[in-house]
Design a protein around this motif. Sequence first.
Motif, PDB file in Angstrom:
ATOM      1  N   LEU A   1       0.836  -1.213   0.000  1.00  0.00           N
ATOM      2  CA  LEU A   1       0.000   0.000   0.000  1.00  0.00           C
ATOM      3  C   LEU A   1       0.866   1.256   0.000  1.00  0.00           C
ATOM      4  CD1 LEU A   1      -2.787  -1.117   2.522  1.00  0.00           C
ATOM      5  CD2 LEU A   1      -3.123  -0.602   0.088  1.00  0.00           C
ATOM      6  N   GLU A   2       1.981   1.208   0.720  1.00  0.00           N
ATOM      7  CA  GLU A   2       2.887   2.367   0.726  1.00  0.00           C
ATOM      8  C   GLU A   2       3.353   2.657  -0.696  1.00  0.00           C
ATOM      9  OE1 GLU A   2       5.747   1.064   3.634  1.00  0.00           O
ATOM     10  OE2 GLU A   2       4.446   1.683   5.313  1.00  0.00           O
ATOM     11  N   ARG A   3       3.707   1.607  -1.420  1.00  0.00           N
ATOM     12  CA  ARG A   3       4.152   1.791  -2.805  1.00  0.00           C
ATOM     13  C   ARG A   3       2.988   2.267  -3.683  1.00  0.00           C
ATOM     14  NH1 ARG A   3       6.549  -3.529  -4.227  1.00  0.00           N
ATOM     15  NH2 ARG A   3       6.663  -3.727  -1.966  1.00  0.00           N
ATOM     16  N   PHE A   4       1.858   1.611  -3.525  1.00  0.00           N
ATOM     17  CA  PHE A   4       0.708   1.926  -4.382  1.00  0.00           C
ATOM     18  C   PHE A   4       0.247   3.375  -4.180  1.00  0.00           C
ATOM     19  CE2 PHE A   4      -3.731   2.225  -5.498  1.00  0.00           C
ATOM     20  CZ  PHE A   4      -3.803   1.522  -6.686  1.00  0.00           C
ATOM     21  N   LEU A   5       0.180   3.799  -2.927  1.00  0.00           N
ATOM     22  CA  LEU A   5      -0.334   5.142  -2.631  1.00  0.00           C
ATOM     23  C   LEU A   5       0.754   6.209  -2.710  1.00  0.00           C
ATOM     24  CD1 LEU A   5      -2.622   4.216   0.423  1.00  0.00           C
ATOM     25  CD2 LEU A   5      -3.415   4.868  -1.860  1.00  0.00           C
ATOM     26  N   GLY A   6       2.015   5.779  -2.798  1.00  0.00           N
ATOM     27  CA  GLY A   6       3.119   6.731  -2.862  1.00  0.00           C
ATOM     28  C   GLY A   6       3.282   7.522  -1.572  1.00  0.00           C
ATOM     29  N   VAL A   7       3.137   6.839  -0.433  1.00  0.00           N
ATOM     30  CA  VAL A   7       3.321   7.498   0.868  1.00  0.00           C
ATOM     31  C   VAL A   7       4.359   6.738   1.684  1.00  0.00           C
ATOM     32  CG1 VAL A   7       1.037   8.559   1.116  1.00  0.00           C
ATOM     33  CG2 VAL A   7       1.384   6.213   1.872  1.00  0.00           C
ATOM     34  N   LYS A   8       4.936   7.415   2.670  1.00  0.00           N
ATOM     35  CA  LYS A   8       6.010   6.797   3.460  1.00  0.00           C
ATOM     36  C   LYS A   8       5.484   5.747   4.433  1.00  0.00           C
ATOM     37  CE  LYS A   8       9.431   9.473   4.961  1.00  0.00           C
ATOM     38  NZ  LYS A   8       9.945  10.655   5.696  1.00  0.00           N
ATOM     39  N   ASN A   9       4.301   5.973   4.978  1.00  0.00           N
ATOM     40  CA  ASN A   9       3.800   5.056   6.014  1.00  0.00           C
ATOM     41  C   ASN A   9       2.343   4.683   5.795  1.00  0.00           C
ATOM     42  OD1 ASN A   9       6.127   5.468   8.147  1.00  0.00           O
ATOM     43  ND2 ASN A   9       5.498   7.531   7.514  1.00  0.00           N
ATOM     44  N   VAL A  10       2.069   3.387   5.876  1.00  0.00           N
ATOM     45  CA  VAL A  10       0.687   2.914   5.899  1.00  0.00           C
ATOM     46  C   VAL A  10       0.496   2.051   7.140  1.00  0.00           C
ATOM     47  CG1 VAL A  10      -0.944   1.313   4.812  1.00  0.00           C
ATOM     48  CG2 VAL A  10       0.142   3.096   3.444  1.00  0.00           C
ATOM     49  N   ILE A  11      -0.568   2.312   7.852  1.00  0.00           N
ATOM     50  CA  ILE A  11      -0.897   1.572   9.079  1.00  0.00           C
ATOM     51  C   ILE A  11      -2.260   0.926   8.861  1.00  0.00           C
ATOM     52  CG2 ILE A  11      -1.394   1.815  11.575  1.00  0.00           C
ATOM     53  CD1 ILE A  11       0.599   4.559  10.162  1.00  0.00           C
TER      54      ILE A  11
END
Length: 397
Positions: A59-69
């Motif tokens: 999800l971090e890669r897919f959404l292009g964000v540093k952190n997914v919780i």
Amino acid sequence: MKKETLAILGGGAAFDKPLPVGQLYFPSWDRYKSAMHGIFQRKYYTNQGPLVQELEHKLERFLGVKNVICVTNGTIGLMMASEAMMLSGKVILPSFTFIASAQALAWAGIDPVFCDIDPNTHQLDVDKLDALIDNDVTAIMGVNLWGGACDTVRLEKYAQARNLKLFFDSAQAFGSMVGETSVANFGSVSVFSFHATKVVSATEGGCLATNDDALAAKLRNIRSSYGAGAPVPVVKTSNGRMSEAQAAIALMSLEDFPQNQSKNEMLFNKYKKCLKDLPGIELIHPAGVTFSNYQYVVCEIDEKAFGMGRDTLLTILNADNIIARRYFYPGVHRSVGFESKYQQDANSLTVTEEVCESAIQFPIGALVDESAVDKICGIIALIQENSEYLNAFLGGG
Ligand SMILES: *Cc1c(COP(=O)(O)O)cnc(C)c1O
């Protein structure tokens, strides 16, 4: 088609089984079996297991964000965000949203303040914010609705200029893009839902996405000791973990997102083509995005031009097993727990009030195909042509 074919007039239902709104993703039984087999072999149900970890990285890669919780559901995610951001006093959010947006604030001890929406997009109207700001307002919760987005760029500037915190309920906007970036990249944190009706499903589930490492560390500690990472002192914890079974479905659903999105887009365009010449029905396009998950088909019914009110149309469609919905109704500001407060505010939500009476959502997602859209639109046209007769028949307007 003749009006007598309508189920409400004694014809057989157009669809054998109820056709609901919502994505309702199901992987093939074989894929499901092998994913569950892995869980049984590892004998590991929950507590930040390998599938949840894999899902967070993807999800971090897919959404292009540093952190997914990853969390149990979107509502828990919104509550955790409110706690981690240390919100207090009042938070402004649109009144035209799912009740959970406001309920999450209530759980966090915050007073929701409802803002009106733009009549064309149904998204938060940034021009209406000024009138709602007072010393007790600490933050804005933007809601990215209908696979589109509110004016995220303008909201960021607005919040920054007034020293307000900003976060987003992106439960309906998974995969949607603003410019070159995913909706997850705006505000302090964006919260997604993986409820079965959403475009990516964990059956139940959700996640928080943030580029703020300190906030992410706090959120992980609020979630549970498992997967907490470096300890950060927090006052409240939530046990809002995601299980391995949830993550297994979400991983398959994420993998299939591109096909599901493009099918939805095709179905959306089919609705658009089939409904464009009908009077009194207007399709709402996902606003403010360069790419949408096309998970919602929302129209507004103009009672005069269509010849019939939204609720009568709904009754007739439901009889034919087309489970269209009025969504959201009533507005959050008129829901139990918020109504009395709203009346004191004397804050006029004219557009929300109108849209709550005219918006209707049609089926799209895994259970719908092109021929179903053809059939649904044909029935809507038939109803419109015979609106006068049907109104009289149902004794309504
Ligand atoms: C679905 C939804 C939620 C709640 O998500 P859950 O995962 O069901 O808790 C919150 N806000 C909006 C706008 C939604 O559509």
